[in-house]
Scaffold this active site. Structure first.
Site, PDB file in Angstrom:
ATOM      1  N   TYR A   1      -1.433   2.216  -7.744  1.00  0.00           N
ATOM      2  CA  TYR A   1      -0.236   2.872  -7.236  1.00  0.00           C
ATOM      3  C   TYR A   1       0.388   3.890  -8.185  1.00  0.00           C
ATOM      4  O   TYR A   1       1.104   4.783  -7.752  1.00  0.00           O
ATOM      5  CB  TYR A   1       0.821   1.815  -6.882  1.00  0.00           C
ATOM      6  CG  TYR A   1       0.416   1.004  -5.684  1.00  0.00           C
ATOM      7  CD1 TYR A   1       0.540   1.520  -4.397  1.00  0.00           C
ATOM      8  CD2 TYR A   1      -0.135  -0.257  -5.830  1.00  0.00           C
ATOM      9  CE1 TYR A   1       0.148   0.794  -3.293  1.00  0.00           C
ATOM     10  CE2 TYR A   1      -0.527  -1.003  -4.724  1.00  0.00           C
ATOM     11  CZ  TYR A   1      -0.377  -0.463  -3.466  1.00  0.00           C
ATOM     12  OH  TYR A   1      -0.764  -1.175  -2.385  1.00  0.00           O
TER      13      TYR A   1
ATOM     14  N   ARG B   1       3.829   4.981  -0.595  1.00  0.00           N
ATOM     15  CA  ARG B   1       4.197   3.968  -1.588  1.00  0.00           C
ATOM     16  C   ARG B   1       3.720   4.390  -2.976  1.00  0.00           C
ATOM     17  O   ARG B   1       4.394   4.168  -3.980  1.00  0.00           O
ATOM     18  CB  ARG B   1       3.596   2.625  -1.175  1.00  0.00           C
ATOM     19  CG  ARG B   1       3.876   1.454  -2.104  1.00  0.00           C
ATOM     20  CD  ARG B   1       3.542   0.170  -1.385  1.00  0.00           C
ATOM     21  NE  ARG B   1       3.251  -0.958  -2.251  1.00  0.00           N
ATOM     22  CZ  ARG B   1       4.146  -1.768  -2.777  1.00  0.00           C
ATOM     23  NH1 ARG B   1       5.435  -1.561  -2.567  1.00  0.00           N
ATOM     24  NH2 ARG B   1       3.779  -2.797  -3.523  1.00  0.00           N
TER      25      ARG B   1
ATOM     26  N   HIS C   1       0.790   4.443   3.893  1.00  0.00           N
ATOM     27  CA  HIS C   1       0.784   3.631   2.674  1.00  0.00           C
ATOM     28  C   HIS C   1       0.697   4.487   1.420  1.00  0.00           C
ATOM     29  O   HIS C   1       1.125   4.069   0.341  1.00  0.00           O
ATOM     30  CB  HIS C   1      -0.376   2.642   2.711  1.00  0.00           C
ATOM     31  CG  HIS C   1      -0.255   1.534   1.716  1.00  0.00           C
ATOM     32  ND1 HIS C   1       0.661   0.510   1.837  1.00  0.00           N
ATOM     33  CD2 HIS C   1      -0.918   1.300   0.558  1.00  0.00           C
ATOM     34  CE1 HIS C   1       0.555  -0.310   0.810  1.00  0.00           C
ATOM     35  NE2 HIS C   1      -0.400   0.149   0.016  1.00  0.00           N
TER      36      HIS C   1
ATOM     37  N   LYS D   1       4.303  -9.063   1.124  1.00  0.00           N
ATOM     38  CA  LYS D   1       2.865  -9.344   1.096  1.00  0.00           C
ATOM     39  C   LYS D   1       2.485 -10.180  -0.112  1.00  0.00           C
ATOM     40  O   LYS D   1       1.574 -11.016  -0.045  1.00  0.00           O
ATOM     41  CB  LYS D   1       2.097  -8.030   1.095  1.00  0.00           C
ATOM     42  CG  LYS D   1       0.582  -8.168   1.035  1.00  0.00           C
ATOM     43  CD  LYS D   1      -0.068  -6.813   1.010  1.00  0.00           C
ATOM     44  CE  LYS D   1      -1.592  -6.930   0.883  1.00  0.00           C
ATOM     45  NZ  LYS D   1      -2.235  -5.605   0.813  1.00  0.00           N
TER      46      LYS D   1
ATOM     47  N   HIS E   1       4.975  -6.054  -7.394  1.00  0.00           N
ATOM     48  CA  HIS E   1       3.661  -6.352  -7.972  1.00  0.00           C
ATOM     49  C   HIS E   1       3.796  -7.360  -9.112  1.00  0.00           C
ATOM     50  O   HIS E   1       4.578  -7.163 -10.032  1.00  0.00           O
ATOM     51  CB  HIS E   1       3.003  -5.079  -8.515  1.00  0.00           C
ATOM     52  CG  HIS E   1       2.459  -4.195  -7.449  1.00  0.00           C
ATOM     53  ND1 HIS E   1       3.187  -3.169  -6.905  1.00  0.00           N
ATOM     54  CD2 HIS E   1       1.259  -4.200  -6.808  1.00  0.00           C
ATOM     55  CE1 HIS E   1       2.463  -2.564  -5.975  1.00  0.00           C
ATOM     56  NE2 HIS E   1       1.294  -3.167  -5.903  1.00  0.00           N
TER      57      HIS E   1
ATOM     58  N   ARG F   1       6.795  -1.208   1.611  1.00  0.00           N
ATOM     59  CA  ARG F   1       5.647  -1.145   2.500  1.00  0.00           C
ATOM     60  C   ARG F   1       6.090  -0.842   3.926  1.00  0.00           C
ATOM     61  O   ARG F   1       7.237  -1.081   4.301  1.00  0.00           O
ATOM     62  CB  ARG F   1       4.877  -2.460   2.474  1.00  0.00           C
ATOM     63  CG  ARG F   1       4.304  -2.838   1.115  1.00  0.00           C
ATOM     64  CD  ARG F   1       3.587  -4.176   1.204  1.00  0.00           C
ATOM     65  NE  ARG F   1       2.963  -4.553  -0.063  1.00  0.00           N
ATOM     66  CZ  ARG F   1       3.568  -5.269  -1.016  1.00  0.00           C
ATOM     67  NH1 ARG F   1       4.818  -5.682  -0.830  1.00  0.00           N
ATOM     68  NH2 ARG F   1       2.937  -5.572  -2.134  1.00  0.00           N
TER      69      ARG F   1
END
Length: 331
Positions: free
Chosen positions: A318, A286, A283, A223, A308, A200
């Site tokens: 994603y 990613r 972003h 995150k 994740h 990120r």
């Protein structure tokens, strides 16, 4: 019991009761006594399980003052609360607050911003209500769990197309002919590094040279962290190592890229504008990285790299494969 004492020309009031310790400073003794009396009455009402005579705005202000500062991303919560304080729902008394007020707020916000923005605000406001129920006894039910949440936006599928990356890198002043010395050029390097690692923007901005061990980068704050998962290790490709090797090192800055996350975002937007590229966010890189890595790693390995824990989010948001490529794999 409340204590009132004079300090440095001002009056300090302190209320300690049942594990609660609150302090405020006032200009006059009368103001300090009035505040202390109000707080004691509120604490007594909380113990009796009574909903206090306060507005939803009062609840949000307390959450912004006491809870948000201790949370990662709390500054963004404070901004969302600030926007809500300007709405009609902020003036609703807690004794009257229900799902109808939430629905009115939701419908009004959906006319102004995307549903994804409303959902972020919804999460913050619902969290504030949950704290008010569990810890303050200011509410008995959370109206945000009763009202219908707005539907989310379709998952983004945007990835760099054609020569977009080359144009943006040129606009940022990034070149293979010279090290990325300027801040804008280092943002270009950060973009290429994001494509190689699926890290990120904030993780790249915080990455320090001490976090690099061999071919592994340690992301110390992620995150998706919780009490049981703190950070993750990201394997570095040969290209990722080459990008790092080109970066200048300074004695006064331990960070690899030497650019704050906010600066990365601002400079990326500026470079994108100069390059006449629409819609491609930092972003989105990613997603590009995750799609590339999915051709080399199985889904569990991929989740470990990207951080994740919910595979549904990984696959829905994603992982954006080209179906023409997949069709070729079937033969």
């Amino acid at each position: 019991m409340a204590t009132i004492e004079k300090r440095s020309g001002h009056w300090r009031a302190r209320v300690r009761r049942g594990g609660v310790d609150r302090t405020e400073t006032f200009r006059t003794k009368a103001e300090a006594q009035a505040w202390a009396t109000q707080i004691e009455a509120e604490l007594s009402a909380e113990r009796r399980g009574e909903i206090p005579d306060k507005s939803f705005g009062d609840l949000l202000r307390r959450y912004a003052d006491e809870i948000a500062p201790s949370k990662r991303g709390g500054d963004k919560e404070v901004l969302r609360i600030g926007r809500t304080l300007e709405r009609d729902i902020a003036s609703v008394h807690l004794r009257d607050l229900d799902e109808r007020h939430v629905a009115e707020w939701r419908d009004a916000r959906l006319k102004e911003v995307l549903s994804s923005s409303v959902l972020r605000e919804w999460t913050t406001l619902s969290n504030a209500c949950s704290v008010a129920i569990r810890e303050w006894r200011w509410l008995r039910t959370n109206p945000f769990t009763i009202a219908k949440r707005p539907a989310g936006q379709p998952a983004r599928k945007r990835r760099p197309e054609g020569g977009e990356m080359e144009r943006i890198l040129y606009a940022l002043g990034y070149s293979e002919d010279s090290p990325p010395v300027t801040k804008t050029a280092r943002v270009g390097a950060a973009a290429l590094f994001a494509i190689e690692t699926a890290m990120r923007e904030s993780e790249i901005a915080r990455l320090e040279w001490s976090d690099i061990t061999g071919r592994v980068a340690r992301v110390r704050q992620s995150k998706s962290d919780d009490a049981h998962h703190q950070g993750r290790d990201v394997p570095l490709s040969t290209e990722a190592l080459r990008i790092l090797a080109r970066l200048p090192r300074t004695a006064d800055d331990p960070r690899c890229f030497g650019v704050a996350a906010k600066s990365i975002d601002a400079l990326w937007r500026s470079g994108k504008k100069k390059a006449l590229v629409d819609g491609l966010t930092f972003h989105d890189l990613r997603r590009e990285a995750t799609t590339r890595l999915s051709k080399k790693l199985d889904v569990l390995q991929l989740a470990r790299v990207t951080g994740h824990r919910d595979l549904r989010v990984l696959l829905r948001v994603y992982y954006a494969p080209d179906m023409q490529d997949i069709a070729g794999m079937l033969d």
